[in-house]
Enzyme design. Structure first.
Site, PDB file in Angstrom:
ATOM      1  N   MET A  11      72.438  36.646  23.289  1.00 15.36           N
ATOM      2  CA  MET A  11      71.322  37.590  23.207  1.00 15.36           C
ATOM      3  C   MET A  11      71.381  38.357  21.894  1.00 15.36           C
ATOM      4  SD  MET A  11      71.560  39.241  27.007  1.00 15.36           S
ATOM      5  CE  MET A  11      71.991  38.255  28.435  1.00 15.36           C
ATOM      6  N   MET A  41      68.903  33.269  23.889  1.00 15.98           N
ATOM      7  CA  MET A  41      67.846  34.257  24.120  1.00 15.98           C
ATOM      8  C   MET A  41      67.666  35.049  22.828  1.00 15.98           C
ATOM      9  SD  MET A  41      68.736  35.499  27.993  1.00 15.98           S
ATOM     10  CE  MET A  41      70.439  34.967  28.023  1.00 15.98           C
TER      11      MET A  41
END
Length: 216
Positions: A38, A69
């Site tokens: 992330m 992500m």
């Protein structure tokens, strides 16, 4: 590739004892090892990157399943593969040139997956489904572990299965978010092939036993 796979997410592991937790997974019935990356931009959280990936590759004996992500994943997929990723999944919502990114991943020798957020309809994959190795359906909004499972996921599994079959695709269906003993068997019965489980595994008194139970 066999189905009914469990891919424990390292996002829920103890990072003070990462080698220990990876070794536990090595000894368990886990099929894959899920790495959530992330960037704080595509999702409202930051996890880890290349240094942790290097450690994962050093200790893991499992198939390494990397979920990016992040924005502009095309800038980073090659390095993740160089660091040991066996499969790299990128978000439909993050890729302007999705087909190009999928090709890049596969040309580097890894499997390629495409990810859909909960609000993104399955029909958006019609023009890419024949080219991908995996479809990852988010069953929570991405960014944090331990969220409640979104029930509409069952409908999206059925739609994805229909799309795969109608296009002669060999893509597997992976589910990520809120997976636990209450829904694992139902998800497999609905057509899922791979379940990502983080909190359910690492918060269990016996994580290895939990992995075994999730596969039943």
């Amino acid at each position: 590739m066999k189905t009914k796979l469990i891919s424990p997410s390292l996002l829920s592991a103890d990072f003070g004892n990462l080698e220990r937790d990876i070794e536990m997974l090595n000894q368990s019935q886990a099929d894959w090892l899920h790495v959530d990356v992330m960037d704080g931009r595509f999702v409202p959280n930051i996890s880890f990157g290349f240094p942790v990936m290097k450690t994962v590759k050093q200790y893991s004996k499992k198939f390494i399943d990397v979920h990016l992500m992040i924005v502009e994943p095309e800038k980073y997929v090659e390095e993740f593969i160089d660091r040991g990723a066996d499969l790299v999944s990128v978000h439909y919502e993050a890729c302007i040139h999705l087909h190009r990114v999928i090709n890049l991943i596969q040309e580097k020798g890894a499997k390629a997956g495409v990810v859909l957020n909960p609000a993104t309809p399955v029909l958006m994959l019609e023009d890419i489904i024949a080219d991908v190795d995996l479809v990852l359906l988010m069953s929570v909004n991405p960014g944090f572990g331990g969220q409640k499972f979104i029930e509409n996921t069952y409908k999206k599994i059925a739609e994805t299965k229909d799309l795969i079959l109608s296009n002669n695709s060999t893509a597997l269906i992976q589910i990520d978010g809120g997976v636990n003993l209450d829904n694992a068997s139902k998800l497999f019965d609905a057509g899922a092939d791979v379940l990502v489980a983080g909190n359910a595994v690492f918060s269990a008194d016996d994580p290895a036993k939990m992995i075994e139970l999730l596969k039943i």
